[in-house]
Scaffold this motif. Structure first.
Motif, PDB file in Angstrom:
ATOM      1  N   VAL A  82       0.786  -1.210  -0.021  1.00 10.34           N
ATOM      2  CA  VAL A  82       0.014   0.078  -0.007  1.00 10.34           C
ATOM      3  C   VAL A  82       0.864   1.171   0.172  1.00 10.34           C
ATOM      4  N   THR A  83       0.709   1.938  -0.909  1.00  8.85           N
ATOM      5  CA  THR A  83       1.308   3.305  -1.015  1.00  8.85           C
ATOM      6  C   THR A  83       0.452   4.710  -0.692  1.00  8.85           C
ATOM      7  N   ARG A  84       1.017   5.311   0.281  1.00  8.78           N
ATOM      8  CA  ARG A  84       0.247   6.502   0.845  1.00  8.78           C
ATOM      9  C   ARG A  84       1.270   7.765   0.953  1.00  8.78           C
ATOM     10  N   TYR A  85       0.520   8.866   0.667  1.00  9.68           N
ATOM     11  CA  TYR A  85       0.891  10.246   0.857  1.00  9.68           C
ATOM     12  C   TYR A  85       1.490   9.991   2.671  1.00  9.68           C
ATOM     13  N   ALA A  86       2.648  10.474   2.998  1.00 12.80           N
ATOM     14  CA  ALA A  86       2.743  10.751   4.283  1.00 12.80           C
ATOM     15  C   ALA A  86       2.664  12.050   4.791  1.00 12.80           C
ATOM     16  N   LYS A  87       3.278  12.960   3.823  1.00 12.46           N
ATOM     17  CA  LYS A  87       3.132  14.459   4.055  1.00 12.46           C
ATOM     18  C   LYS A  87       2.940  15.168   2.396  1.00 12.46           C
ATOM     19  N   GLY A 100      -1.612  10.748   4.390  1.00 16.18           N
ATOM     20  CA  GLY A 100      -2.059   9.704   4.875  1.00 16.18           C
ATOM     21  C   GLY A 100      -3.211   9.209   3.868  1.00 16.18           C
ATOM     22  N   GLU A 101      -3.560   9.950   2.892  1.00 16.01           N
ATOM     23  CA  GLU A 101      -4.436   9.087   1.782  1.00 16.01           C
ATOM     24  C   GLU A 101      -3.880   8.381   0.979  1.00 16.01           C
ATOM     25  N   GLU A 102      -4.551   7.401   0.536  1.00 17.92           N
ATOM     26  CA  GLU A 102      -3.888   6.124  -0.332  1.00 17.92           C
ATOM     27  C   GLU A 102      -3.591   6.645  -1.804  1.00 17.92           C
ATOM     28  N   LEU A 103      -2.555   6.203  -2.455  1.00 17.98           N
ATOM     29  CA  LEU A 103      -2.034   6.407  -3.726  1.00 17.98           C
ATOM     30  C   LEU A 103      -2.227   5.033  -4.643  1.00 17.98           C
ATOM     31  N   ASN A 104      -2.067   3.793  -4.093  1.00 21.02           N
ATOM     32  CA  ASN A 104      -1.865   2.780  -4.688  1.00 21.02           C
ATOM     33  C   ASN A 104      -1.770   1.561  -3.893  1.00 21.02           C
ATOM     34  N   GLU A 105      -2.383   0.121  -4.568  1.00 23.74           N
ATOM     35  CA  GLU A 105      -2.253  -0.841  -3.641  1.00 23.74           C
ATOM     36  C   GLU A 105      -1.983  -2.065  -4.544  1.00 23.74           C
ATOM     37  N   SER A 135       4.341   2.997  -9.354  1.00 21.94           N
ATOM     38  CA  SER A 135       3.169   2.289  -8.580  1.00 21.94           C
ATOM     39  C   SER A 135       3.774   2.599  -7.087  1.00 21.94           C
ATOM     40  N   LEU A 136       4.790   3.139  -6.815  1.00 25.71           N
ATOM     41  CA  LEU A 136       5.329   3.531  -5.514  1.00 25.71           C
ATOM     42  C   LEU A 136       5.575   4.749  -5.170  1.00 25.71           C
ATOM     43  N   GLY A 137       4.972   5.851  -6.214  1.00 29.07           N
ATOM     44  CA  GLY A 137       5.091   7.143  -6.110  1.00 29.07           C
ATOM     45  C   GLY A 137       3.767   7.843  -6.626  1.00 29.07           C
ATOM     46  N   LEU A 138       4.100   9.044  -7.219  1.00 25.77           N
ATOM     47  CA  LEU A 138       2.673   9.646  -7.539  1.00 25.77           C
ATOM     48  C   LEU A 138       2.127   9.048  -8.764  1.00 25.77           C
ATOM     49  N   PRO A 139       0.639   9.123  -8.674  1.00 23.41           N
ATOM     50  CA  PRO A 139      -0.127   8.526  -9.807  1.00 23.41           C
ATOM     51  C   PRO A 139       0.063   9.278 -10.996  1.00 23.41           C
ATOM     52  N   GLN A 140      -0.598   8.467 -12.050  1.00 18.77           N
ATOM     53  CA  GLN A 140      -0.501   9.483 -13.473  1.00 18.77           C
ATOM     54  C   GLN A 140      -1.309  10.995 -13.293  1.00 18.77           C
ATOM     55  N   SER A 141      -2.609  10.688 -12.517  1.00 18.53           N
ATOM     56  CA  SER A 141      -3.378  11.833 -12.552  1.00 18.53           C
ATOM     57  C   SER A 141      -2.840  12.894 -12.076  1.00 18.53           C
ATOM     58  N   ILE A 142      -2.076  12.692 -10.874  1.00 17.47           N
ATOM     59  CA  ILE A 142      -1.282  13.916 -10.158  1.00 17.47           C
ATOM     60  C   ILE A 142      -0.162  14.398 -11.377  1.00 17.47           C
ATOM     61  N   ARG A 143       0.515  13.497 -11.909  1.00 18.43           N
ATOM     62  CA  ARG A 143       1.742  14.039 -12.658  1.00 18.43           C
ATOM     63  C   ARG A 143       0.926  14.786 -14.112  1.00 18.43           C
ATOM     64  N   LEU A 162      11.613  10.620   0.852  1.00 16.77           N
ATOM     65  CA  LEU A 162      11.085  12.045   0.149  1.00 16.77           C
ATOM     66  C   LEU A 162      11.470  12.073  -1.190  1.00 16.77           C
ATOM     67  N   LYS A 163      10.339  12.391  -2.040  1.00 15.62           N
ATOM     68  CA  LYS A 163      10.645  12.531  -3.544  1.00 15.62           C
ATOM     69  C   LYS A 163      10.410  13.725  -3.854  1.00 15.62           C
ATOM     70  N   THR A 164      11.104  14.378  -4.967  1.00 12.50           N
ATOM     71  CA  THR A 164      11.056  15.596  -5.574  1.00 12.50           C
ATOM     72  C   THR A 164      11.005  15.317  -7.193  1.00 12.50           C
ATOM     73  N   TYR A 165       9.844  15.877  -7.464  1.00 10.87           N
ATOM     74  CA  TYR A 165       9.559  15.897  -9.012  1.00 10.87           C
ATOM     75  C   TYR A 165       9.608  17.231  -9.834  1.00 10.87           C
ATOM     76  N   ARG A 166      10.252  17.227 -10.685  1.00 11.36           N
ATOM     77  CA  ARG A 166      10.258  18.319 -11.671  1.00 11.36           C
ATOM     78  C   ARG A 166       8.742  18.642 -12.237  1.00 11.36           C
ATOM     79  N   ALA A 167       8.401  19.795 -12.376  1.00 10.77           N
ATOM     80  CA  ALA A 167       7.105  20.018 -12.676  1.00 10.77           C
ATOM     81  C   ALA A 167       7.011  21.353 -13.254  1.00 10.77           C
ATOM     82  N   THR A 168       6.358  21.658 -14.355  1.00 10.87           N
ATOM     83  CA  THR A 168       6.284  23.037 -15.031  1.00 10.87           C
ATOM     84  C   THR A 168       5.100  23.833 -14.407  1.00 10.87           C
ATOM     85  N   ASP A 169       4.232  23.120 -13.791  1.00  9.79           N
ATOM     86  CA  ASP A 169       2.868  23.793 -13.111  1.00  9.79           C
ATOM     87  C   ASP A 169       2.732  23.236 -11.633  1.00  9.79           C
TER      88      ASP A 169
END
Length: 835
Positions: free
Chosen positions: A99-104, A114-119, A190-198, A228-235
């Motif tokens: 189960v993958t969740r946001y911690a912060k 605390g919200e779930e991202l993937n299982e 599958s262990l990070g941000l889902p495609q919808s957030i990307r 802790l994961k940092t993603y490059r993002a244009t928006d």
């Protein structure tokens, strides 16, 4: 509250602090010039670089004495900034729930720690000098003993998520060592941000220099990873100049039971969340879909006592923990809401089956993200909601854990409901801020509802129809029944039917008879019976209760066809219940300014709660409207007599149309108190009421509803409510002034123009295709061009044109004559849109 409806978790969200001082290892630059010297430098001695060792190395060379080791499901070794898993042979090919969740999170609308991202389900597999993570599928199954097993296996290949070279073998413990650093520190979706957030934030790649593993902890049956994961993002959210988005991710890997819990077949007559599989191993002459319910594993500590009919504690109690971020004054009410379900579990033979407690603050091994623990997570959010998801074993439907999401602003939601539905008779609701004891009981109600979802129960929108409307005005009846409906899983809300003089009546829903029945059905322990044997007993129980509205299950749908199964309603007669409800709204509005008063504050509460009055009135119209073209749905098996589908009686449909003509389409002047509106309304009420009335009208003149009206006419002939009669009743109601030349106020003129637009829509447009994912909620669609809808819409417009022309001489007011002239133009354009 969340319908649902899946899925989430943590507490007060603060801005994420970027941490400096990361551990970096800088390589020496061998080409850097030497420092100046007084003497010529001697030629450097040639150095031959030793290539790093590859392949499997001795265990002590890989896991040296400098490694820090955490023992648990796997041994986890940390050495020189890298993480190694030591996997024993006994755990290869065992299913594990990940189960993958946001911690912060940073400040993201609608997203919280605390919200779930993937299982997923993982199986670690060893293949020669490699270890792989495989993702099994359980969509198609067959028992290993059947002839179909190989065929299913060959068309159900497990995907490969990742592979690892074996670094070392521990011969003492029959285990292998792999480096898993990149699995958690690199961009594995599958262990990070889902495609919808990307997509939402236009994320391109992960920035490895601002990404690191924080901790990996191993416990007896699970491993918890935080990174802790940092993603490059244009928006990105927040400060756009940063050009990136940083989140803290928590991954839980939980060992599933070696032998899955015995599944229980689902039944449409009793509401449970569940899962479907196509079982090719059954002795059937087609591909048979089997469906299992989701439920916790409850087995009695004392089987002999259980079989004697005694209440017995379960071997493993269902436990919820209260998020430490939860305000202290609400914690007892959340806990009480969980424990309320013990009364239902007693019907299944268990005592003390479920409890809740505050989180252990001094236990360093306890974490709200740990997949072993179920937590009520408190979110610092202005979202007015709460939801109760759960995570289940796909092999059996066993619920493994659940985290209830509790948004802070849900209190505003229940404040508004309680005010608009009970203030007419309830002094405790006549305030913009309730006493803590009152709000606490509302918190308890929401807690119980969301816990029900986590036990496997979906919404039962059919429950509230069980009680006669006038019985809900009786203090003795409502106290005996314990609430306003037989199920807290209905959206029964609060007792808007009770009138002044009914003081003492119960205003809240509670755990009712249907809830107790559903828990008995889903959780009764049958010892060594097979699922097929259990199903026979459960079917017998269900048939014994058939026809009793207390045990009726009405599933949630987007556009309710069965008028018994809809949201926010009470009682067995929508027209009578709504009449009582409107009477109470008429009592609230003259007092709304007094009851929302706050010294020194602007009129924000007045505006918000006036809007709630309008919304509640609109709900009543929806409850009544569902009877028009309505079809009762009573799921049955072959042993049960009578139809599954029954059209609502003609008299009841006509009563519903008359109610809407009188209460919605005739301008509700009682709602238009200028002394109230002038406090907050800046010329908005006309359009707001127009939108509400038009919504009611368009919901009646809906392709799906009219399709059911046609179906009723075919099946029931003279006993049906045919479309021509429905159209005539609407026309005679909405255009009643034409017969007498009575005044047409602004609201009425707006509605009449909307009527012509809707008839033009029926005449000239097609039904919008329903996306496949919503098809089950939409019901059958109709080919409008080949139905009676268009001819009848054309006929109605022509009749209306005749009536308007006849009425014109009765009107001399220039505004009204202009309106009727415009009506004729609009009708002509609708009949011939090509002009």
């Amino acid at each position: 509250m969340a319908i649902n409806f899946r899925h989430l978790r943590f507490a007060a969200i603060s801005a994420l602090i970027f941490v400096s001082g990361l551990d970096y290892v800088k390589a020496q630059d061998r080409n850097k010039p030497a420092a100046p010297a007084t003497e010529p430098a001697k030629p450097a001695t040639p150095v031959t670089a030793t290539p790093p060792k590859t392949g499997i190395r001795p265990y002590k060379e890989v896991i040296t004495d400098k490694a820090k080791t955490d023992k648990g499901l796997f041994k986890v070794h940390r050495l020189d900034g890298k993480y190694f898993y030591e996997i024993p042979d006994s755990l290869f090919n065992r299913e594990m729930l990940v189960v993958t969740r946001y911690a912060k999170t940073p400040t993201i609308d609608g997203t919280y720690g605390g919200e779930e991202l993937n299982e997923q389900i993982w199986k670690w597999q060893r293949r020669e000098k490699q270890v792989m993570i495989r993702i099994p599928s359980y969509r198609n199954i067959a028992d290993k003993k059947t002839e179909m097993f190989e065929a299913v296996k060959n068309s159900n290949l497990d995907a490969v998520l990742s592979s690892f070279d074996i670094k070392a073998i521990n011969k003492d413990s029959n285990s292998v060592v792999i480096d898993v650093t990149d699995l958690y520190a690199k961009d594995v979706q599958s262990l990070g941000l889902p495609q919808s957030i990307r997509t939402r934030y236009k994320i391109t790649t992960m920035d490895d220099t601002r990404t690191f593993i924080d901790t990996i902890k191993s416990f007896p049956i699970n491993i918890e990873v935080r990174s802790l994961k940092t993603y490059r993002a244009t928006d990105p959210p927040g400060d756009k100049s940063i050009g990136s988005m940083t989140v803290e991710i928590h991954n839980s890997m939980l060992l599933l039971p070696k032998d899955p819990y015995k599944p229980r077949f689902s039944d449409d007559r009793v509401g449970f969340f569940g899962q479907s599989q196509t079982d090719y191993g059954l002795d059937e002459q087609k591909a048979q879909v089997t469906r299992y319910i989701h439920r916790w594993k409850l087995e009695p500590k004392d089987p002999a006592a259980y079989k004697r009919g005694e209440l017995v504690e379960p071997k493993k109690q269902i436990i919820y923990y209260i998020d430490p971020a939860t305000p202290a004054k609400w914690r007892p009410y959340l806990i009480a809401g969980v424990k309320d379900w013990n009364a239902a579990f007693e019907e299944a033979g268990f005592k003390n089956a479920i409890t809740a407690m505050e989180a252990p603050l001094n236990d360093p091994d306890w974490s709200p993200e740990d997949a072993r623990y179920s937590v009520i997570r408190y979110f610092a959010s202005n979202i007015a909601n709460a939801y109760g998801p759960h995570i289940s074993d796909p092999r059996s439907g066993e619920i493994m854990e659940s985290d209830i999401g509790w948004y802070h602003n849900v209190m505003n939601l229940v404040r508004n409901w309680f005010f608009v539905q009970t203030a007419a008779i309830n002094p405790e609701a006549r305030s913009p801020k309730f006493r803590d004891e009152v709000m606490g009981q509302l918190v308890r109600f929401v807690s119980s509802h969301e816990v029900g979802h986590t036990l496997g129960l979906p919404h039962n929108f059919g429950s509230s129809v069980a009680y006669p409307v006038d019985s809900l005005r009786s203090p003795s009846f409502t106290k005996r029944k314990g609430g306003t409906a037989p199920s807290i899983m209905d959206y029964a809300r609060f007792n808007y039917i009770a009138q002044p003089g009914d003081e003492g009546v119960v205003l809240y829903p509670g755990i009712g008879d249907y809830d107790k029945w559903a828990i008995k059905w889903g959780y009764t322990w049958f010892d060594n019976q097979t699922p097929e044997e259990e199903a026979k007993t459960l079917n017998k129980w269900t048939i014994e209760r058939a026809g009793n509205p207390v045990y009726f299950y009405g599933q949630q749908t987007g556009n309710p066809i069965d008028p018994r199964a809809q949201s926010e309603d009470l009682g067995d007669d929508a027209m009578k219940a709504s009449k009582y409800g409107i009477a109470n709204l008429k009592r609230i509005l003259p007092n709304i300014e007094k009851w929302t008063y706050e010294e020194g504050k602007p009129y924000d509460n007045l505006k918000e709660l006036y809007g709630e009055v309008l919304s509640q009135w609109n709900r009543y119209m929806g409850h009544v409207r569902s009877n028009i073209g309505g079809i009762y749905e009573d799921d049955k098996t072959y042993e049960q007599k009578g139809p599954v589908y029954t059209h609502v009686a003609k008299a009841k449909q006509k009563e519903a149309v008359k109610f809407i003509n009188d209460q919605a389409f005739m301008t509700p002047g009682w709602m238009l108190d200028q002394n109230v509106l002038n406090k907050f309304d800046n010329a908005g009420i006309v359009d707001r009421l127009r939108r509400t009335q038009v919504g009611v009208l368009n919901g009646i003149l809906d392709f799906g509803r009219l399709n059911r009206v046609i179906d009723n006419s075919v099946k029931n002939g003279v006993n049906s409510y045919p479309m021509d009669e429905l159209f005539a009743d609407l026309r005679n109601g909405i255009w009643s002034e034409l017969k007498t030349g009575a005044n047409l106020d602004t609201y009425r003129r707006n509605l009449q123009r909307a009527y012509i637009e809707r008839m033009s829509y029926l005449l000239n447009e097609n039904e919008t295709p329903v996306p496949p994912q919503f098809a089950a909620f939409a019901g059958p669609q109709i080919d409008v061009s080949q139905s009676d809808i268009r001819p009848m819409a054309r006929h109605e417009l022509k009749l209306l044109a005749v009536q308007v022309r006849s009425a014109l001489p009765r009107y001399s007011n220039p505004v009204l004559r202009a309106h009727l002239d415009d009506v004729l133009v609009r009708i002509a354009e609708a009949l011939d849109p090509k002009k």
